[in-house]
Write a protein that holds these residues in place. Structure first.
Motif, PDB file in Angstrom:
ATOM      1  N   THR A  54     -76.757 -37.537  85.116  1.00 31.15           N
ATOM      2  CA  THR A  54     -75.656 -36.703  85.600  1.00 31.15           C
ATOM      3  C   THR A  54     -75.773 -35.259  85.123  1.00 31.15           C
ATOM      4  OG1 THR A  54     -74.292 -37.384  83.705  1.00 31.15           O
ATOM      5  CG2 THR A  54     -74.071 -38.658  85.733  1.00 31.15           C
ATOM      6  N   CYS A  55     -76.913 -34.921  84.503  1.00 32.80           N
ATOM      7  CA  CYS A  55     -77.151 -33.558  83.997  1.00 32.80           C
ATOM      8  C   CYS A  55     -76.018 -33.087  83.095  1.00 32.80           C
ATOM      9  CB  CYS A  55     -77.349 -32.580  85.156  1.00 32.80           C
ATOM     10  SG  CYS A  55     -78.811 -32.937  86.163  1.00 32.80           S
ATOM     11  N   THR A  56     -75.573 -33.990  82.233  1.00 26.98           N
ATOM     12  CA  THR A  56     -74.446 -33.720  81.343  1.00 26.98           C
ATOM     13  C   THR A  56     -74.936 -33.284  79.971  1.00 26.98           C
ATOM     14  OG1 THR A  56     -73.027 -35.330  82.456  1.00 26.98           O
ATOM     15  CG2 THR A  56     -72.429 -34.727  80.210  1.00 26.98           C
ATOM     16  N   TYR A  57     -74.321 -32.233  79.451  1.00 28.50           N
ATOM     17  CA  TYR A  57     -74.564 -31.823  78.074  1.00 28.50           C
ATOM     18  C   TYR A  57     -73.484 -32.412  77.166  1.00 28.50           C
ATOM     19  CZ  TYR A  57     -78.181 -28.366  79.123  1.00 28.50           C
ATOM     20  OH  TYR A  57     -79.340 -27.747  79.505  1.00 28.50           O
ATOM     21  N   THR A  58     -73.933 -32.992  76.063  1.00 34.38           N
ATOM     22  CA  THR A  58     -73.057 -33.416  74.981  1.00 34.38           C
ATOM     23  C   THR A  58     -73.427 -32.576  73.763  1.00 34.38           C
ATOM     24  OG1 THR A  58     -72.874 -35.672  75.817  1.00 34.38           O
ATOM     25  CG2 THR A  58     -72.402 -35.338  73.473  1.00 34.38           C
ATOM     26  N   TYR A  59     -72.423 -32.185  72.997  1.00 31.44           N
ATOM     27  CA  TYR A  59     -72.674 -31.308  71.858  1.00 31.44           C
ATOM     28  C   TYR A  59     -72.233 -31.980  70.558  1.00 31.44           C
ATOM     29  CZ  TYR A  59     -73.254 -27.918  75.559  1.00 31.44           C
ATOM     30  OH  TYR A  59     -73.686 -27.278  76.698  1.00 31.44           O
ATOM     31  N   LEU A  60     -73.119 -31.948  69.592  1.00 29.44           N
ATOM     32  CA  LEU A  60     -72.841 -32.442  68.247  1.00 29.44           C
ATOM     33  C   LEU A  60     -72.623 -31.246  67.341  1.00 29.44           C
ATOM     34  CD1 LEU A  60     -74.792 -35.208  66.324  1.00 29.44           C
ATOM     35  CD2 LEU A  60     -74.285 -33.022  65.229  1.00 29.44           C
ATOM     36  N   LEU A  61     -71.451 -31.175  66.718  1.00 26.54           N
ATOM     37  CA  LEU A  61     -71.124 -30.105  65.783  1.00 26.54           C
ATOM     38  C   LEU A  61     -70.693 -30.750  64.475  1.00 26.54           C
ATOM     39  CD1 LEU A  61     -70.257 -29.051  68.778  1.00 26.54           C
ATOM     40  CD2 LEU A  61     -69.134 -27.234  67.526  1.00 26.54           C
ATOM     41  N   GLY A  62     -71.327 -30.352  63.387  1.00 25.23           N
ATOM     42  CA  GLY A  62     -71.006 -30.957  62.106  1.00 25.23           C
ATOM     43  C   GLY A  62     -70.898 -29.942  60.987  1.00 25.23           C
ATOM     44  N   CYS A  63     -70.109 -30.293  59.986  1.00 28.16           N
ATOM     45  CA  CYS A  63     -69.983 -29.490  58.773  1.00 28.16           C
ATOM     46  C   CYS A  63     -71.002 -29.999  57.759  1.00 28.16           C
ATOM     47  CB  CYS A  63     -68.565 -29.595  58.214  1.00 28.16           C
ATOM     48  SG  CYS A  63     -68.371 -28.884  56.559  1.00 28.16           S
ATOM     49  N   ASP A  64     -71.910 -29.143  57.337  1.00 22.62           N
ATOM     50  CA  ASP A  64     -72.964 -29.560  56.423  1.00 22.62           C
ATOM     51  C   ASP A  64     -72.403 -29.948  55.056  1.00 22.62           C
ATOM     52  OD1 ASP A  64     -75.675 -29.969  55.641  1.00 22.62           O
ATOM     53  OD2 ASP A  64     -75.681 -28.033  54.645  1.00 22.62           O
ATOM     54  N   ARG A  65     -71.319 -29.310  54.648  1.00 23.28           N
ATOM     55  CA  ARG A  65     -70.770 -29.593  53.325  1.00 23.28           C
ATOM     56  C   ARG A  65     -70.105 -30.964  53.255  1.00 23.28           C
ATOM     57  NH1 ARG A  65     -65.859 -29.246  50.945  1.00 23.28           N
ATOM     58  NH2 ARG A  65     -64.925 -28.310  52.816  1.00 23.28           N
ATOM     59  N   THR A  66     -69.274 -31.288  54.262  1.00 29.51           N
ATOM     60  CA  THR A  66     -68.506 -32.531  54.231  1.00 29.51           C
ATOM     61  C   THR A  66     -69.157 -33.651  55.033  1.00 29.51           C
ATOM     62  OG1 THR A  66     -67.209 -31.919  56.178  1.00 29.51           O
ATOM     63  CG2 THR A  66     -66.377 -31.195  54.022  1.00 29.51           C
ATOM     64  N   ARG A  67     -70.137 -33.321  55.883  1.00 33.56           N
ATOM     65  CA  ARG A  67     -70.808 -34.252  56.785  1.00 33.56           C
ATOM     66  C   ARG A  67     -69.875 -34.761  57.887  1.00 33.56           C
ATOM     67  NH1 ARG A  67     -75.280 -32.334  55.955  1.00 33.56           N
ATOM     68  NH2 ARG A  67     -76.312 -34.088  57.026  1.00 33.56           N
ATOM     69  N   ARG A  68     -68.723 -34.139  58.059  1.00 31.68           N
ATOM     70  CA  ARG A  68     -67.819 -34.508  59.150  1.00 31.68           C
ATOM     71  C   ARG A  68     -68.300 -33.860  60.441  1.00 31.68           C
ATOM     72  NH1 ARG A  68     -61.842 -33.954  56.212  1.00 31.68           N
ATOM     73  NH2 ARG A  68     -62.148 -35.725  54.771  1.00 31.68           N
ATOM     74  N   THR A  69     -68.164 -34.608  61.551  1.00 34.81           N
ATOM     75  CA  THR A  69     -68.825 -34.222  62.790  1.00 34.81           C
ATOM     76  C   THR A  69     -67.948 -34.544  63.988  1.00 34.81           C
ATOM     77  OG1 THR A  69     -70.940 -34.752  61.757  1.00 34.81           O
ATOM     78  CG2 THR A  69     -70.947 -34.567  64.135  1.00 34.81           C
ATOM     79  N   VAL A  70     -68.163 -33.800  65.092  1.00 39.07           N
ATOM     80  CA  VAL A  70     -67.537 -34.122  66.375  1.00 39.07           C
ATOM     81  C   VAL A  70     -68.621 -34.206  67.437  1.00 39.07           C
ATOM     82  CG1 VAL A  70     -65.435 -32.903  65.703  1.00 39.07           C
ATOM     83  CG2 VAL A  70     -67.122 -31.733  67.138  1.00 39.07           C
TER      84      VAL A  70
END
Length: 248
Positions: free
Chosen positions: A25-41
């Motif tokens: 489907t030519c879809t982009y998914t984005y991973l964004l994370g905080c390096d300090r806490t390792r919390r991610t979306v």
């Protein structure tokens, strides 16, 4: 512009950022994370890529906090429900999206904190009523509102060309010109643009096109019916899971 992948220094903290692509489907998914806490979306995860997401998160030792939808998709099924089952992540959608299964219903201007990352929600309807864009530092994730050299269609769901024009010009084109634009899809191999580039060169609404010109352009598009819409819409209103069947 080149694809960004890996660790980026931004606002004195380290952000983990990866752009992932689902080719069907030519879809982009984005991973964004905080390096300090390792919390991610994950922004706009796709159901058939869930195992890949889980493997990547494990490899990077990241804790998935949110799956963040830009809208209720008509072209693919979201992975938010599956990721919630596997990892305990919380799903985020706009309150007008029609997905009451979500854990967090957001509105325009809401700020979400993910470790050291601050994510601003901007309501950008027009493709659908519940479309949002997410602003994170020097970049914006525009979903199906604004593409590289294009925009989302307005001929189904709650599409409204005039409303989309207002969203783009008032909520996106008011960002700093160097803001990086990361769309929900691209069908031509592009990975990133900028607000300045889209304001100047976007053929549908760049170069100062008026609201009336944009509406006329959108009304003249002859686009095929989305091939996954009949499966995707009901599934996505249930956060990517099959709607429950009631037995009498």
């Amino acid at each position: 512009m080149a694809r960004f992948d890996g660790f980026l220094i931004q606002r004195s903290y380290t952000m983990i950022f990866k752009q992932l692509f689902e080719p069907d489907t030519c879809t982009y998914t984005y991973l964004l994370g905080c390096d300090r806490t390792r919390r991610t979306v994950l922004i706009d995860p796709v159901a058939n890529e869930v195992e890949n997401y889980i493997g990547r998160l494990k490899q990077l030792d990241l804790n998935l906090l949110y799956t963040m939808e830009t809208h209720v998709h008509a072209d693919h099924i979201t992975g938010s429900g599956l990721l919630r089952e596997h990892l305990g992540s919380k799903s985020v959608v706009h309150r007008d999206a029609g997905a009451m299964c979500a854990d967090l219903l957001v509105t325009d201007g809401i700020l979400l904190q993910v470790g050291d990352l601050e994510i601003e929600v901007r309501h950008t309807p027009g493709h659908t009523n519940g479309c949002v864009s997410y602003v994170v530092g020097d970049r914006v994730f525009t979903g199906d509102a604004l593409f590289i050299g294009g925009c989302g269609r307005t001929d189904f769901q709650q599409g409204d060309a005039g409303r989309l024009y207002d969203s783009i010009t008032k909520k996106l084109f008011t960002l700093p010109p160097d803001t990086l634009v990361y769309p929900g899809h691209d069908y031509n191999g592009n990975t990133v643009s900028s607000i300045k580039q889209e304001m100047a060169k976007n053929p549908r609404l760049g170069a100062g096109k008026s609201r009336e010109e944009f509406i006329a352009i959108m009304n003249e598009l002859d686009l095929p019916y989305p091939k996954y819409i009949d499966q995707a819409l009901p599934a996505n209103q249930a956060c990517g899971r099959e709607p429950a069947v009631r037995h009498g």
